[in-house]
Design a protein around this motif. Structure first.
Motif, PDB file in Angstrom:
ATOM      1  N   ALA A 113       0.866  -1.184   0.000  1.00  0.00           N
ATOM      2  CA  ALA A 113       0.000   0.000   0.000  1.00  0.00           C
ATOM      3  C   ALA A 113       0.896   1.225   0.000  1.00  0.00           C
ATOM      4  O   ALA A 113       1.134   1.850   1.032  1.00  0.00           O
ATOM      5  CB  ALA A 113      -0.906  -0.011   1.235  1.00  0.00           C
ATOM      6  N   TRP A 114       1.395   1.560  -1.173  1.00  0.00           N
ATOM      7  CA  TRP A 114       2.431   2.592  -1.235  1.00  0.00           C
ATOM      8  C   TRP A 114       1.947   3.950  -0.768  1.00  0.00           C
ATOM      9  O   TRP A 114       2.640   4.652  -0.032  1.00  0.00           O
ATOM     10  CB  TRP A 114       2.958   2.717  -2.669  1.00  0.00           C
ATOM     11  N   SER A 115       0.751   4.324  -1.203  1.00  0.00           N
ATOM     12  CA  SER A 115       0.317   5.686  -0.911  1.00  0.00           C
ATOM     13  C   SER A 115       0.144   5.864   0.599  1.00  0.00           C
ATOM     14  O   SER A 115       0.474   6.911   1.153  1.00  0.00           O
ATOM     15  CB  SER A 115      -0.982   5.982  -1.652  1.00  0.00           C
ATOM     16  N   GLU A 116      -0.367   4.795   1.271  1.00  0.00           N
ATOM     17  CA  GLU A 116      -0.544   4.925   2.714  1.00  0.00           C
ATOM     18  C   GLU A 116       0.799   5.028   3.422  1.00  0.00           C
ATOM     19  O   GLU A 116       0.984   5.834   4.340  1.00  0.00           O
ATOM     20  CB  GLU A 116      -1.315   3.719   3.264  1.00  0.00           C
ATOM     21  N   ALA A 117       1.744   4.186   2.963  1.00  0.00           N
ATOM     22  CA  ALA A 117       3.072   4.233   3.556  1.00  0.00           C
ATOM     23  C   ALA A 117       3.674   5.620   3.380  1.00  0.00           C
ATOM     24  O   ALA A 117       4.240   6.202   4.305  1.00  0.00           O
ATOM     25  CB  ALA A 117       3.967   3.186   2.900  1.00  0.00           C
ATOM     26  N   GLU A 118       3.487   6.140   2.191  1.00  0.00           N
ATOM     27  CA  GLU A 118       3.993   7.481   1.890  1.00  0.00           C
ATOM     28  C   GLU A 118       3.414   8.502   2.862  1.00  0.00           C
ATOM     29  O   GLU A 118       4.116   9.364   3.391  1.00  0.00           O
ATOM     30  CB  GLU A 118       3.592   7.824   0.444  1.00  0.00           C
ATOM     31  N   LYS A 119       2.111   8.328   3.122  1.00  0.00           N
ATOM     32  CA  LYS A 119       1.442   9.267   4.017  1.00  0.00           C
ATOM     33  C   LYS A 119       2.051   9.205   5.416  1.00  0.00           C
ATOM     34  O   LYS A 119       2.335  10.222   6.043  1.00  0.00           O
ATOM     35  CB  LYS A 119      -0.060   8.918   4.073  1.00  0.00           C
ATOM     36  N   VAL A 120       2.264   7.963   5.877  1.00  0.00           N
ATOM     37  CA  VAL A 120       2.843   7.800   7.215  1.00  0.00           C
ATOM     38  C   VAL A 120       4.219   8.450   7.281  1.00  0.00           C
ATOM     39  O   VAL A 120       4.529   9.213   8.215  1.00  0.00           O
ATOM     40  CB  VAL A 120       2.961   6.294   7.550  1.00  0.00           C
ATOM     41  N   TYR A 121       5.040   8.191   6.272  1.00  0.00           N
ATOM     42  CA  TYR A 121       6.397   8.735   6.295  1.00  0.00           C
ATOM     43  C   TYR A 121       6.377  10.257   6.232  1.00  0.00           C
ATOM     44  O   TYR A 121       7.163  10.927   6.901  1.00  0.00           O
ATOM     45  CB  TYR A 121       7.209   8.176   5.132  1.00  0.00           C
ATOM     46  N   THR A 122       5.496  10.786   5.421  1.00  0.00           N
ATOM     47  CA  THR A 122       5.426  12.238   5.320  1.00  0.00           C
ATOM     48  C   THR A 122       5.064  12.852   6.656  1.00  0.00           C
ATOM     49  O   THR A 122       5.624  13.865   7.071  1.00  0.00           O
ATOM     50  CB  THR A 122       4.378  12.637   4.265  1.00  0.00           C
ATOM     51  N   ARG A 123       4.135  12.193   7.343  1.00  0.00           N
ATOM     52  CA  ARG A 123       3.723  12.705   8.641  1.00  0.00           C
ATOM     53  C   ARG A 123       4.897  12.676   9.619  1.00  0.00           C
ATOM     54  O   ARG A 123       5.140  13.614  10.368  1.00  0.00           O
ATOM     55  CB  ARG A 123       2.569  11.850   9.170  1.00  0.00           C
ATOM     56  N   LEU A 124       5.646  11.551   9.592  1.00  0.00           N
ATOM     57  CA  LEU A 124       6.761  11.430  10.526  1.00  0.00           C
ATOM     58  C   LEU A 124       7.867  12.438  10.200  1.00  0.00           C
ATOM     59  O   LEU A 124       8.493  12.996  11.090  1.00  0.00           O
ATOM     60  CB  LEU A 124       7.328  10.013  10.475  1.00  0.00           C
ATOM     61  N   LEU A 125       8.061  12.644   8.912  1.00  0.00           N
ATOM     62  CA  LEU A 125       9.129  13.564   8.515  1.00  0.00           C
ATOM     63  C   LEU A 125       8.807  14.998   8.897  1.00  0.00           C
ATOM     64  O   LEU A 125       9.702  15.810   9.107  1.00  0.00           O
ATOM     65  CB  LEU A 125       9.366  13.484   7.011  1.00  0.00           C
ATOM     66  N   ALA A 126       7.520  15.298   8.990  1.00  0.00           N
ATOM     67  CA  ALA A 126       7.151  16.651   9.391  1.00  0.00           C
ATOM     68  C   ALA A 126       7.644  16.923  10.811  1.00  0.00           C
ATOM     69  O   ALA A 126       8.033  18.040  11.146  1.00  0.00           O
ATOM     70  CB  ALA A 126       5.646  16.819   9.310  1.00  0.00           C
ATOM     71  N   ASP A 127       7.648  15.860  11.638  1.00  0.00           N
ATOM     72  CA  ASP A 127       8.112  16.041  13.020  1.00  0.00           C
ATOM     73  C   ASP A 127       9.625  16.076  13.105  1.00  0.00           C
ATOM     74  O   ASP A 127      10.214  16.867  13.821  1.00  0.00           O
ATOM     75  CB  ASP A 127       7.583  14.898  13.902  1.00  0.00           C
ATOM     76  N   SER A 128      10.267  15.146  12.387  1.00  0.00           N
ATOM     77  CA  SER A 128      11.727  15.087  12.468  1.00  0.00           C
ATOM     78  C   SER A 128      12.281  14.942  11.053  1.00  0.00           C
ATOM     79  O   SER A 128      12.454  13.844  10.551  1.00  0.00           O
ATOM     80  CB  SER A 128      12.167  13.910  13.325  1.00  0.00           C
ATOM     81  N   PRO A 129      12.518  16.065  10.418  1.00  0.00           N
ATOM     82  CA  PRO A 129      12.890  16.027   8.994  1.00  0.00           C
ATOM     83  C   PRO A 129      14.257  15.418   8.730  1.00  0.00           C
ATOM     84  O   PRO A 129      14.627  15.206   7.585  1.00  0.00           O
ATOM     85  CB  PRO A 129      12.875  17.510   8.596  1.00  0.00           C
ATOM     86  N   LEU A 130      15.021  15.115   9.780  1.00  0.00           N
ATOM     87  CA  LEU A 130      16.356  14.575   9.553  1.00  0.00           C
ATOM     88  C   LEU A 130      16.466  13.108   9.945  1.00  0.00           C
ATOM     89  O   LEU A 130      17.543  12.629  10.252  1.00  0.00           O
ATOM     90  CB  LEU A 130      17.376  15.383  10.348  1.00  0.00           C
ATOM     91  N   ASP A 131      15.334  12.407   9.959  1.00  0.00           N
ATOM     92  CA  ASP A 131      15.390  11.003  10.343  1.00  0.00           C
ATOM     93  C   ASP A 131      15.966  10.182   9.191  1.00  0.00           C
ATOM     94  O   ASP A 131      15.328  10.009   8.156  1.00  0.00           O
ATOM     95  CB  ASP A 131      13.985  10.523  10.685  1.00  0.00           C
ATOM     96  N   GLN A 132      17.189   9.682   9.396  1.00  0.00           N
ATOM     97  CA  GLN A 132      17.885   9.004   8.300  1.00  0.00           C
ATOM     98  C   GLN A 132      17.139   7.765   7.834  1.00  0.00           C
ATOM     99  O   GLN A 132      17.056   7.484   6.642  1.00  0.00           O
ATOM    100  CB  GLN A 132      19.284   8.601   8.734  1.00  0.00           C
ATOM    101  N   VAL A 133      16.595   7.009   8.813  1.00  0.00           N
ATOM    102  CA  VAL A 133      15.938   5.758   8.449  1.00  0.00           C
ATOM    103  C   VAL A 133      14.749   6.019   7.534  1.00  0.00           C
ATOM    104  O   VAL A 133      14.571   5.357   6.519  1.00  0.00           O
ATOM    105  CB  VAL A 133      15.499   4.996   9.710  1.00  0.00           C
ATOM    106  N   ILE A 134      13.953   7.028   7.894  1.00  0.00           N
ATOM    107  CA  ILE A 134      12.753   7.281   7.094  1.00  0.00           C
ATOM    108  C   ILE A 134      13.132   7.782   5.703  1.00  0.00           C
ATOM    109  O   ILE A 134      12.548   7.372   4.700  1.00  0.00           O
ATOM    110  CB  ILE A 134      11.845   8.291   7.811  1.00  0.00           C
ATOM    111  N   LEU A 135      14.142   8.659   5.650  1.00  0.00           N
ATOM    112  CA  LEU A 135      14.565   9.149   4.339  1.00  0.00           C
ATOM    113  C   LEU A 135      15.031   7.996   3.460  1.00  0.00           C
ATOM    114  O   LEU A 135      14.753   7.948   2.260  1.00  0.00           O
ATOM    115  CB  LEU A 135      15.692  10.165   4.517  1.00  0.00           C
ATOM    116  N   LYS A 136      15.701   7.047   4.077  1.00  0.00           N
ATOM    117  CA  LYS A 136      16.158   5.896   3.296  1.00  0.00           C
ATOM    118  C   LYS A 136      14.995   4.994   2.912  1.00  0.00           C
ATOM    119  O   LYS A 136      15.001   4.386   1.842  1.00  0.00           O
ATOM    120  CB  LYS A 136      17.189   5.102   4.103  1.00  0.00           C
TER     121      LYS A 136
END
Lengths: 302, 246
Positions: A113-136
């Motif tokens: 479910a790519w779009s949902e995963a994308e949504k989750v990651y975007t939300r998390l990145l808003a809090d911590s934009p430098l999270d290496q794991v999520i960016l990867k």
């Protein structure tokens, strides 16, 4: 990277656990410490502990580490139902945690479910934009969808900040090769060579890219890097030997006819061919005739 | 030598031991309070980037000979050109850390929290000790000392005739304040015990200027002489192979 001793220890412990000798928790800890990927075993033994209330309560706080580990393993084995239960337990304990949020995103990824995963990651990145794991993870997601160009773009953005992460550079190099952007790939390999100048694999890969790009200058450089690979490996690398032969052939073809006097007088290529034949004689005698004909066709041996 | 002073056992029971116990308890309490108040470290993209940039530039300087001259020059230009090179810090833009600290409210907040958890309990305990136990001898050391220790051990007693091995209560407080580190390491674990003296040092040496690092790295790159080591490799590979074939 696990050393040989640690690997042996892990294997021994695995056999012991598999045969019901106990020590499952120690095994799981070791897997985690060595970052080994033995998801099936982890899933089996971890789940056994989690399903056993007494064993689980003995772990105390560590229980949640186990939940996380089992969730990863379950996703790896396509047991999304188990992963979901684990993540649910973690959510109850740590609501709003980024680490659990990552797991949630990965579960969506595992389901496709790519779009949902994308949504989750975007939300998390808003809090911590430098999270290496999520960016990867975002790079990995683009790659999993077969969109290498987008993956390369994400990775470029990641490397703008974390430019000393050589694993990312390697991944980017491979991505560029897969979409045939060799110049960019060459740049990445240069970066890797700068980072670890004594690692023969990077020299070899760089030479490959240079050879693929072609052109006299690149071919000559490729030959040099193949030579340095031979140097670093003591002549044990078959690919580098082949590389020398092919580069010499290509260079000869390009320089044929003009400036005869500057002809390469070194006998590197014949030595490389000889080394190849010798290597095949020792390790794969059945294929020796094949190699001999090939080399004879490109006039490397007479 | 003056006659030995006899110390009341009540002093031991009501001053010496309680003072130490209170100091330990306050130390532990302060540890937990500061743990509660500590805000999660948020990374600043610029700082991360600068750190990584320095690593990368250092790699280039250390292993520059392993890549072709053209690639090296391109990288050096990228890092050090005067217009928008990554390592180039325009004059005047180099912030001094003091100003940076005040412009960033988070930083000031952090400092204040740190100060609060340090200064408030300290001044309170000092006031408490001063008020209740000032001006009398609380303990006797089992060994003699030279008079130079008088100011350290008999703070608050202005008598020059008392033997130096007697410790005043206020001095006992100071001894505890600075000497309980070992105990805290035992109670709170190796990492967590933060000695007051250490804390003060940290406050002093605050903030190194990152732009200095950048320009130092830039100068290093500017004077670096590129020499392509790989160009000699063909010769060497030949030797290696010759040895192998023979």
């Amino acid at each position: 990277m696990a050393t040989a001793v640690e690997e042996a220890q892990l294997n021994q412990l695995e056999i012991q656990v598999d045969n019901g000798g106990g020590g499952a928790w120690e095994y799981l800890c070791l897997v985690r410490k060595l970052k080994a990927r033995r998801s099936d075993k982890v899933l089996k033994h971890g789940l056994f502990i989690l399903n056993n209330p007494r064993a689980r309560s003995k772990l105390g706080e560590e229980e949640f580490t186990l939940y996380e580990q089992v969730a990863f393993a379950a996703m790896d084995c396509r047991r999304n139902d188990i992963a979901k239960d684990c993540i649910g337990a973690l959510f109850k304990k740590f609501p709003g945690s980024i680490r659990v949020g990552r797991l949630e995103g990965m579960l969506y990824e595992a389901k496709g479910a790519w779009s949902e995963a994308e949504k989750v990651y975007t939300r998390l990145l808003a809090d911590s934009p430098l999270d290496q794991v999520i960016l990867k993870r975002k790079v990995a997601m683009a790659k999993a969808q077969g969109n290498s160009a987008a993956a390369a773009e994400y990775l470029n953005k990641y490397l703008e900040t974390f430019m000393a992460d050589h694993d990312a550079w390697r991944e980017l190099a491979e991505l560029y090769i897969s979409i045939q952007m060799y110049k960019q790939a060459a740049f990445c390999y240069e970066e890797l060579i700068l980072c670890q100048p004594a690692c023969p694999l990077y020299h070899l890969a760089y030479a490959d890219v240079l050879y693929t790009m072609g052109g006299l200058e690149n071919l000559q450089a490729a030959k040099k890097y193949y030579s340095s690979t031979i140097n670093l490996t003591g002549g044990k690398n078959t690919r580098a030997l082949y590389g020398i032969c092919l580069c010499s052939v290509a260079i000869n073809q390009l320089t044929k006819g003009r400036n005869k006097d500057e002809k390469d007088i070194s006998d590197l290529q014949s030595l490389a061919a000889e080394g190849l034949l010798r290597d095949y004689k020792e390790r794969a005698p059945k294929k020796l005739s094949l190699v001999t004909t090939t080399l004879r066709n490109i006039k490397m041996v007479s | 030598m003056a006659e030995d002073l006899v110390l009341d056992t009540a002093i031991r029971n009501w001053v010496l031991v309680p003072l130490s116990v209170v100091m330990v308890l306050i130390g532990v309490l302060r540890y937990f309070v500061s743990k509660l108040m500590r805000s999660p470290q948020t990374l600043d993209a610029k700082i991360v980037r600068e750190g990584q940039l320095i690593i990368r530039a250092r790699n280039l300087r250390a292993a520059g000979g392993f890549i072709p001259v053209k690639s090296f020059r391109a990288r050096r230009f990228y890092y050090t050109n005067e217009e928008n090179g990554l390592l180039h810090v325009p004059k005047g833009q180099a912030q001094n850390p003091q100003a940076q600290m005040f412009s960033d409210p988070n930083m000031a907040m952090d400092m204040m929290k740190k100060n609060l958890s340090m200064i408030v309990p300290q001044s309170l305990t000092f006031a408490w000790v001063n008020f209740f136990f000032s001006g009398f001898v609380a303990a006797k050391l089992p060994f003699p000392l030279t008079p130079t220790f008088r100011s350290m051990l008999q703070n608050g007693i202005d008598l020059s005739t008392v033997d130096v091995s007697y410790v005043s209560s206020r001095s006992w407080y100071f001894l505890n304040l600075f000497g309980l580190r070992g105990l805290f390491t035992l109670i709170l674990g190796e990492e967590n015990a933060m000695d007051d003296t250490q804390r003060m040092m940290q406050m002093g040496g605050f903030g190194a200027d990152p732009s200095k690092n950048l320009s130092a790295e830039k100068d290093g790159l500017d004077i670096f002489q590129h020499e392509w080591t790989i160009s000699k490799m063909e010769k060497r590979a030949e030797d290696v192979l010759r040895k192998l074939v023979k």
